[in-house]
Design a protein around this motif. Structure first.
Motif, mmCIF file in Angstrom:
data_model
loop_
_atom_site.group_PDB
_atom_site.id
_atom_site.type_symbol
_atom_site.label_atom_id
_atom_site.label_comp_id
_atom_site.label_asym_id
_atom_site.label_seq_id
_atom_site.Cartn_x
_atom_site.Cartn_y
_atom_site.Cartn_z
ATOM 1 N N HIS A 1 -5.646 1.981 -6.281
ATOM 2 C CA HIS A 1 -4.834 0.858 -5.794
ATOM 3 C C HIS A 1 -5.751 -0.161 -5.137
ATOM 4 O O HIS A 1 -6.550 0.184 -4.263
ATOM 5 C CB HIS A 1 -3.792 1.336 -4.778
ATOM 6 N N THR B 1 -2.128 -1.605 -9.021
ATOM 7 C CA THR B 1 -2.064 -0.146 -8.944
ATOM 8 C C THR B 1 -2.240 0.371 -10.368
ATOM 9 O O THR B 1 -1.433 0.050 -11.251
ATOM 10 C CB THR B 1 -0.720 0.316 -8.360
ATOM 11 N N ASP C 1 0.815 -1.224 0.000
ATOM 12 C CA ASP C 1 0.000 0.000 0.000
ATOM 13 C C ASP C 1 0.843 1.266 0.000
ATOM 14 O O ASP C 1 0.559 2.209 -0.753
ATOM 15 C CB ASP C 1 -0.931 0.009 1.215
ATOM 16 N N ALA D 1 2.483 1.847 -3.349
ATOM 17 C CA ALA D 1 1.464 2.103 -4.363
ATOM 18 C C ALA D 1 0.986 3.555 -4.293
ATOM 19 O O ALA D 1 0.859 4.235 -5.322
ATOM 20 C CB ALA D 1 0.287 1.156 -4.174
#
Length: 404
Positions: A216, A238, A194, A197
Motif C-alpha cells: 500500500h 493498494t 491506510d 487498505a
C-alpha cells in the motif's frame, strides 16, 4: 583494503588480525556500507574477489556461489534457465546513496533483506541450505549442505543469516531456487485510506490464491512512482500480485476481485507492467536518497501498522510505504540529530514492533541505536554466539550494537 581471492587467503588475513587484535570491517561490494553503525575497522576486507557460481543443478533447484558473486550474475544465470530467487532480495543501494544493482549474494544472506515475495515464500534465511566462511578465530568452517536438512541442534546457517558480518566472513553460500512463473498480474485499488487498505490486504492474504506481493502506497508516496499512468492519479495505491500458470492466475484473479469488490473497482497491470512495477518497488524508488530525510524499517502486525504510523505522525512528519501486507513499514521522517529514535521506539514498544534505522548520516548512526535494542534473553544469546564465533570481537565491531 584486503581483497582475498581464496578461502585460505581470507583465513590468513583474519589470522593476522586476530594475533594483533586488529578490528576488521567486512564488506562485499559495499552497497550496504551506509547501513548500521559505522565500523571503525583498522583493516577492511572485501569478499568481492571471491566470485563465481560453483554449483548449479537446475533440476534440483539448488545453486552454490562464492560470496562475492554479484547478485545480478546470479539472477541472470537463473533467468536463463527460467528460475529465480524465491525471496526477491531488495536493493537498498539507491535509497542509501549507493549504486543500483551492485550487491553480492553473500551480502544478501548476511543481511537477510527480503523483498515483496516474502509474504508467499519466506525470507532469505528460509532458503539458505549451507555456508562456508571464516570466523573470528580464523577458523574455516562449513555448515549445512545441498539438500534440505532436518536438524535437532542449532542451525548455524540461520544464526549467520542477518548477522551483518559480525560473526563470520562468508565465502560461499548454497541456496534453493524456484521456477519463474508463467505469467503475473497486479490488481490495484485506488484511493483507500491506510486502515482500509491494510484491511483489504489482510483479507486477500487469507484467501487461497497465493498472493506474492501485497503493498500500500499512500498518495504522496504513490506520486513518486516512475510508472506514468499511476504516478499522475494523485490517489493512494493498494496493489496485489498474483503469479503462476496463466490458467491459474486468471481464475484466482477473478475470485480475488469478486471477494474484494466492496473496496471499489480494480485496475489491472498485465505481465510486462507488473514486472516493471514490482522491480521499481524492489529498488525502493518511492523512498529515494535524500539528505534531508531519514529512513526507518519497522516490522509489526499488519493490523497494527496504520495505528503505529498515525502515532508516530503525532511527533513528527512522516511518509510511509507498507509492504508484506502491512507488516513491514518503510517510514521516511525529517533529518534530526537523534533520528527521532526515542519517539519511534516508544511508539513501537506501545503498539508492538521492531524498528531499524536504514538511512542516516554517519554521525547520527554512531549516536543512536540503529538496530532494535535486544531483550535480555536475546542479548544473552547474541553474546553467546559472538563469544563462540568471534571471542576477540574483531569482526565488524559495533556494526549492529555499540558494545558488540
Amino acid at each position: 583494503m584486503q581483497r582475498p581471492g581464496a578461502d585460505w587467503e581470507l583465513q590468513f588475513v583474519i589470522a593476522g588480525c586476530v594475533e594483533k587484535r586488529l578490528p576488521i570491517e567486512i564488506v562485499g561490494s559495499g552497497s550496504k556500507r551506509a547501513i548500521g553503525r559505522p565500523v571503525d575497522g583498522v583493516v577492511t576486507i572485501t569478499t568481492a574477489s571471491l566470485r563465481g557460481i560453483s554449483l548449479y543443478e537446475p533440476n534440483e533447484l539448488v545453486m552454490s556461489a562464492r560470496a562475492g558473486t554479484p547478485l545480478s550474475q546470479i539472477e541472470a544465470e537463473l533467468a536463463a534457465r527460467g528460475q529465480m530467487l524465491p525471496f526477491e532480495p531488495i536493493d537498498l543501494g539507491p535509497t542509501t546513496g549507493g549504486p543500483q544493482g551492485s550487491q553480492t549474494i553473500g551480502a544478501v544472506f548476511a543481511t537477510n533483506m527480503s523483498g515483496a515475495r516474502r509474504v508467499l515464500y519466506g525470507a532469505a534465511r528460509d532458503h539458505l541450505l549451507g555456508v562456508r566462511g571464516v570466523n573470528g578465530r580464523a577458523e574455516l568452517f562449513q555448515a549445512g549442505g545441498r539438500v534440505m536438512k532436518n536438524v535437532t541442534g542449532y542451525d548455524i546457517t540461520r544464526g549467520l543469516t542477518g548477522s551483518w558480518g559480525t560473526l563470520a566472513a562468508l565465502t560461499e553460500v548454497t541456496f534453493k531456487v524456484i521456477p519463474w512463473p508463467e505469467t503475473s498480474v497486479t490488481i490495484i485499488y485506488l484511493g483507500l485510506p491506510d486502515n482500509l487498505a491494510i484491511e483489504l490486504l489482510s483479507a486477500a492474504m487469507m484467501m487461497p490464491v497465493e498472493v506474492s506481493g501485497a503493498v500500500h502506497l499512500p498518495a504522496p508516496v504513490a506520486a513518486r512512482l516512475n510508472h506514468p499512468g499511476l504516478k499522475t492519479l494523485n490517489k493512494s495505491i493498494t496493489a496485489l500480485r498474483l503469479e503462476n500458470f496463466a490458467s491459474a492466475v486468471a481464475g484466482r484473479k477473478q475470485r480475488l476481485k469478486e471477494t474484494l469488490k466492496v473496496y471499489g473497482k480494480a485496475l489491472e497491470l498485465e505481465h510486462r507492467e507488473t514486472l516493471e512495477f514490482w522491480n521499481e518497488l524492489r529498488r525502493l524508488s518511492v523512498m529515494p536518497h535524500n539528505r534531508q530525510t531519514l529512513l526507518w524499517r519497522i516490522s509489526t502486525k499488519a493490523t497494527t501498522a496504520p495505528k503505529l504510523v498515525s502515532a508516530i505522525k503525532r511527533y513528527m512528519p512522516a511518509e510511509a510505504y507498507y509492504d508484506w501486507g502491512g507488516s513491514l513499514i518503510w517510514l521516511e521522517v525529517p533529518s534530526a540529530a537523534d533520528a527521532g529514535t526515542a519517539e519511534i521506539r516508544r511508539v513501537t514498544a506501545i503498539h508492538g514492533g521492531h524498528a531499524m534505522l536504514i538511512r542516516a548520516e554517519p554521525a547520527v548512526r554512531a549516536a543512536v541505536e540503529v538496530f532494535q535494542p535486544l531483550s535480555p534473553p536475546l542479548e544473552r544469546l547474541t553474546r553467546g554466539l559472538k563469544a563462540a564465533f568471534d571471542p576477540a570481537g574483531i569482526l565488524n565491531p559495533g556494526r549492529m550494537y555499540a558494545n558488540l
